[in-house]
Design a protein around this motif. Structure first.
Motif, PDB file in Angstrom:
ATOM      1  N   LYS A 296      -5.713  -4.669  11.262  1.00 40.38           N
ATOM      2  CA  LYS A 296      -5.444  -3.755  10.158  1.00 40.38           C
ATOM      3  C   LYS A 296      -4.691  -4.470   9.035  1.00 40.38           C
ATOM      4  O   LYS A 296      -4.962  -4.250   7.849  1.00 40.38           O
ATOM      5  CB  LYS A 296      -4.637  -2.542  10.662  1.00 40.38           C
ATOM      6  N   GLN A 299      -7.075  -6.324   6.960  1.00 48.01           N
ATOM      7  CA  GLN A 299      -7.840  -5.406   6.099  1.00 48.01           C
ATOM      8  C   GLN A 299      -7.014  -4.971   4.888  1.00 48.01           C
ATOM      9  O   GLN A 299      -7.526  -4.893   3.764  1.00 48.01           O
ATOM     10  CB  GLN A 299      -8.270  -4.177   6.910  1.00 48.01           C
ATOM     11  N   VAL A 300      -5.731  -4.694   5.129  1.00 46.98           N
ATOM     12  CA  VAL A 300      -4.845  -4.265   4.037  1.00 46.98           C
ATOM     13  C   VAL A 300      -4.684  -5.380   3.012  1.00 46.98           C
ATOM     14  O   VAL A 300      -4.721  -5.132   1.802  1.00 46.98           O
ATOM     15  CB  VAL A 300      -3.468  -3.830   4.594  1.00 46.98           C
ATOM     16  N   ALA A 303      -7.637  -5.444   0.850  1.00 44.07           N
ATOM     17  CA  ALA A 303      -7.628  -4.286  -0.058  1.00 44.07           C
ATOM     18  C   ALA A 303      -6.634  -4.485  -1.196  1.00 44.07           C
ATOM     19  O   ALA A 303      -6.911  -4.135  -2.353  1.00 44.07           O
ATOM     20  CB  ALA A 303      -7.279  -3.019   0.729  1.00 44.07           C
ATOM     21  N   ASP A 306      -7.952  -6.598  -3.900  1.00 42.35           N
ATOM     22  CA  ASP A 306      -8.869  -5.832  -4.741  1.00 42.35           C
ATOM     23  C   ASP A 306      -8.089  -4.984  -5.751  1.00 42.35           C
ATOM     24  O   ASP A 306      -8.438  -4.928  -6.930  1.00 42.35           O
ATOM     25  CB  ASP A 306      -9.740  -4.938  -3.854  1.00 42.35           C
ATOM     26  N   GLU A 327      -4.920   4.824  -4.730  1.00 48.15           N
ATOM     27  CA  GLU A 327      -5.976   4.079  -4.026  1.00 48.15           C
ATOM     28  C   GLU A 327      -5.368   3.045  -3.093  1.00 48.15           C
ATOM     29  O   GLU A 327      -5.826   2.861  -1.956  1.00 48.15           O
ATOM     30  CB  GLU A 327      -6.878   3.400  -5.042  1.00 48.15           C
ATOM     31  N   MET A 328      -4.309   2.384  -3.553  1.00 51.39           N
ATOM     32  CA  MET A 328      -3.640   1.396  -2.731  1.00 51.39           C
ATOM     33  C   MET A 328      -3.108   2.017  -1.441  1.00 51.39           C
ATOM     34  O   MET A 328      -3.329   1.502  -0.340  1.00 51.39           O
ATOM     35  CB  MET A 328      -2.490   0.745  -3.514  1.00 51.39           C
ATOM     36  N   TRP A 330      -3.997   4.875  -0.069  1.00 55.59           N
ATOM     37  CA  TRP A 330      -5.083   5.413   0.762  1.00 55.59           C
ATOM     38  C   TRP A 330      -5.685   4.302   1.609  1.00 55.59           C
ATOM     39  O   TRP A 330      -5.958   4.491   2.802  1.00 55.59           O
ATOM     40  CB  TRP A 330      -6.150   6.043  -0.131  1.00 55.59           C
ATOM     41  N   LYS A 331      -5.887   3.135   1.001  1.00 57.24           N
ATOM     42  CA  LYS A 331      -6.477   2.016   1.747  1.00 57.24           C
ATOM     43  C   LYS A 331      -5.516   1.467   2.807  1.00 57.24           C
ATOM     44  O   LYS A 331      -5.946   0.951   3.836  1.00 57.24           O
ATOM     45  CB  LYS A 331      -6.886   0.893   0.772  1.00 57.24           C
ATOM     46  N   ASN A 334      -5.447   4.348   5.718  1.00 55.79           N
ATOM     47  CA  ASN A 334      -6.699   4.758   6.347  1.00 55.79           C
ATOM     48  C   ASN A 334      -7.504   3.555   6.857  1.00 55.79           C
ATOM     49  O   ASN A 334      -7.157   2.430   6.616  1.00 55.79           O
ATOM     50  CB  ASN A 334      -7.539   5.569   5.356  1.00 55.79           C
TER      51      ASN A 334
END
Length: 334
Positions: A296, A299-300, A303, A306, A327-328, A330-331, A334
């Motif tokens: 995770k 993945q963060v 994100a 991005d 958005e930051m 939420w990513k 989740n």
């Protein structure tokens, strides 16, 4: 700091060099040494005729040498201080002839900020041989907290770890800027005070509830309500909390978590040193480590890269900061 103290102690003991070439990225100690020499080498009576302050933008190397070659009037020596000497970087090599044979009755102080001389050059070698060359290096972020503690201890103050870390986080590694804020606190608070986050918030203007530390803590705890509340405050104050800076700090947090996951030795001292964090905050990282497995975390980090690109206006169609913050989060969650 130890080298600076040695220079000051040598001057106090009468071991005064004819040239002090003070250079480097960190201007704080350059200013402090120049200030000490300006105040202490000559008596007040001697300063009128024998102390000269020049500025690099207004003079040439030839002007400096000419001034330095004057004889003192009714005093043992004269002091010539050249501030902002980095303005003379293109012609600084011309100082070589004077450095090779400086006037023993002159104390020439060159304040060469944000730059350094090439140590292989003859001018640097002559300055070091016949005078003193001091390089003021910028502290790393993980060194600044200890510097704050030492400065305050010298003034008979203490500071809580969180308050210390808040200063570093919000003021960065600029020692002059940090010192200005510490001096404000010293005017307001009596000696012996333990400086707290409340003092920082009340007297310097950082919110103890709405700051990157609290956002980082909320994210680590997966406390979504608190994280979104802080993010909303950031969105309403974009100048105080620019998205680029927020993203960078949260990105750094997850990079530290990634390093933490990869450590075999989970001893607190080892972890604190390895990931570059104040041991005071290690419990927050322990909580986050459980909430964000290594997969995770990876993945963060992707994100956040991005979001960082979008915050700089690439492929985001100028989305408002509030949307990018949401958005930051939420990513992350989740």
């Amino acid at each position: 700091m130890d080298e600076v103290l040695k220079i000051v102690n040598d001057i106090k003991a009468g071991n005064i060099k004819p040239i002090y070439f003070l250079m480097g990225e960190e201007s704080y100690y350059i200013d402090k040494l120049a200030e000490y020499i300006e105040k202490n080498i000559l008596s007040e009576e001697e300063k009128g005729f024998n102390q000269t302050v020049l500025y690099g933008r207004d003079v040439s190397i030839e002007d400096i040498i000419s001034t330095a070659k004057r004889y003192p009037m009714m005093a043992e020596r004269q002091v010539v201080i050249v501030k902002e000497a980095q303005e003379l970087s293109r012609t600084i090599d011309k100082l070589e002839s004077y450095a090779a044979k400086p006037m023993e009755t002159t104390v020439l102080v060159i304040c060469y900020k944000y730059k350094t001389l090439d140590k292989r050059k003859k001018v640097t070698k002559e300055l070091a041989k016949n005078g003193l060359v001091y390089e003021s290096k910028k502290l790393y972020e993980n060194q600044v907290g200890e510097w704050i503690k030492r400065v305050l201890a010298g003034k008979k103050y203490n500071i809580e770890p969180k308050a210390n870390a808040m200063l570093v986080e919000f003021l960065g590694t600029n020692l002059s800027k940090i010192n200005n804020e510490l001096e404000k606190l010293q005017i307001i608070l009596p000696q012996g005070t333990m400086i707290t986050p409340h003092h920082i918030e009340e007297n310097i203007g950082f919110s103890k509830d709405y700051n990157v530390f609290e956002l980082r803590k909320a994210i680590g705890e997966r406390n979504q309500l608190k994280a979104y509340k802080i993010a909303d405050n950031f969105a309403q104050n974009p100048k105080e909390y620019p998205l680029v800076m927020t993203t960078a700090l949260i990105f750094g947090f997850f990079i530290q978590l990634l390093k933490y996951h990869g450590l075999k030795d989970k001893n607190p001292k080892t972890v604190a040193a390895a990931i570059g964090v104040n041991p005071y905050f290690l419990k927050e990282y322990d909580v986050a480590l459980k909430n964000y497995p290594m997969k995770k975390v990876s993945q963060v980090i992707a994100a956040l890269r991005d979001i960082d690109v979008k915050s700089k206006g690439v492929g985001a169609n100028a989305l408002p900061q509030s949307d990018l913050l949401k958005e930051m989060l939420w990513k992350i969650f989740n």
